[in-house]
Design an enzyme around this catalytic site. Sequence first.
Site, PDB file in Angstrom:
ATOM      1  N   HIS A 116      -0.488   1.413   8.962  1.00 55.56           N
ATOM      2  CA  HIS A 116      -1.057   0.670   8.996  1.00 55.56           C
ATOM      3  C   HIS A 116      -0.958  -1.092   8.991  1.00 55.56           C
ATOM      4  O   HIS A 116       0.237  -1.183   8.773  1.00 55.56           O
ATOM      5  CB  HIS A 116      -1.732   0.456   7.501  1.00 55.56           C
ATOM      6  CG  HIS A 116      -2.714  -0.293   7.183  1.00 55.56           C
ATOM      7  ND1 HIS A 116      -3.170  -0.579   6.259  1.00 55.56           N
ATOM      8  CD2 HIS A 116      -2.919  -1.219   8.665  1.00 55.56           C
ATOM      9  CE1 HIS A 116      -4.442  -1.766   6.284  1.00 55.56           C
ATOM     10  NE2 HIS A 116      -4.289  -1.838   7.394  1.00 55.56           N
ATOM     11  N   GLU A 132       0.857  -1.346   0.328  1.00 51.12           N
ATOM     12  CA  GLU A 132      -0.209   0.243  -0.102  1.00 51.12           C
ATOM     13  C   GLU A 132       1.284   1.285  -0.116  1.00 51.12           C
ATOM     14  O   GLU A 132       1.648   1.165   0.267  1.00 51.12           O
ATOM     15  CB  GLU A 132      -0.716   0.201   1.569  1.00 51.12           C
ATOM     16  CG  GLU A 132      -1.488  -1.208   1.017  1.00 51.12           C
ATOM     17  CD  GLU A 132      -2.696  -1.200   2.812  1.00 51.12           C
ATOM     18  OE1 GLU A 132      -2.649  -0.243   3.390  1.00 51.12           O
ATOM     19  OE2 GLU A 132      -3.938  -2.293   3.412  1.00 51.12           O
TER      20      GLU A 132
END
Length: 278
Positions: free
Chosen positions: A159, A108
């Site tokens: 994250h 990501e």
Amino acid sequence: MKTIKNFVLLIVFGLLATTSVTAEPPLRIATFNIQNFGQSKLAKTAVTDTLRTIVRKFDIVAVQEVSDVTNKTAGAFLKKINSGSKTPYKMVCSSRTGEQTDDQSSREQYAIYYNPAKVELLDTALYNDSEHDYFQREPYVAKFRRNADGLVFLICTIHTAPEQAVEEIAALAYVAEWMPGRFGSTSNVIFCGDFNASCSYASPTQLQSLEIHQSPYTWIVPDDAKTNLSKNTCAYDRFVVTETLRPLVTKWEVYRYFKSKAVSDHWPVYIEVKSATP
């Protein structure tokens, strides 16, 4: 009569002096996991309009889970944020995370949107995780200076991999040790992001035992907060600040602006940071 006139003038000048000094509004910093944020979500007008409105409520927004393999979504969203506005925002975006071979199944980007009228971006870096491979998605760090008072601070967003949440949160202590060599000396650090720091992934007891949960760090978002749209009360999204910043944090809140999971399965969470000068 002259005494009364002078008294009235003193009151008037006093009122003018009071009203002429306007307190600088606090800096509003948000963290927001925009679930699976890619081209398909960006193409949904109602969703994008909601996201645009949210970003413009804050001065800095650290976004996680930008999942577009073309690396175009973050920049395209900035254009939508600034569409029709006379106060344009800027953006900085990380390279794709998961640089190690065993981490490439869930790559990501992080994007940080910010208002240049409020802050100046000084530097950015993705944490170099090649030696120890602590993280599935390496944390991203940005260095800012607040225009109003010159306050310099670092924002580190992450994250975590849910099943490795405790281990990755613990490894933020190593990121803190790395920061001075990369960004120079500053004691003002904000960790934020989707920590997955709750429910089945991390217990309060596990978190409280970590170095990153001890002095000089303060966890702003409590363990009983609800930051996601599921039925369970889970404090996945967090802010952790160093003790030099803690006196400046005057507020935190979950920003429940939407009810549809089409937008995200997480709500934004934000803090307000007052001026460092009287």
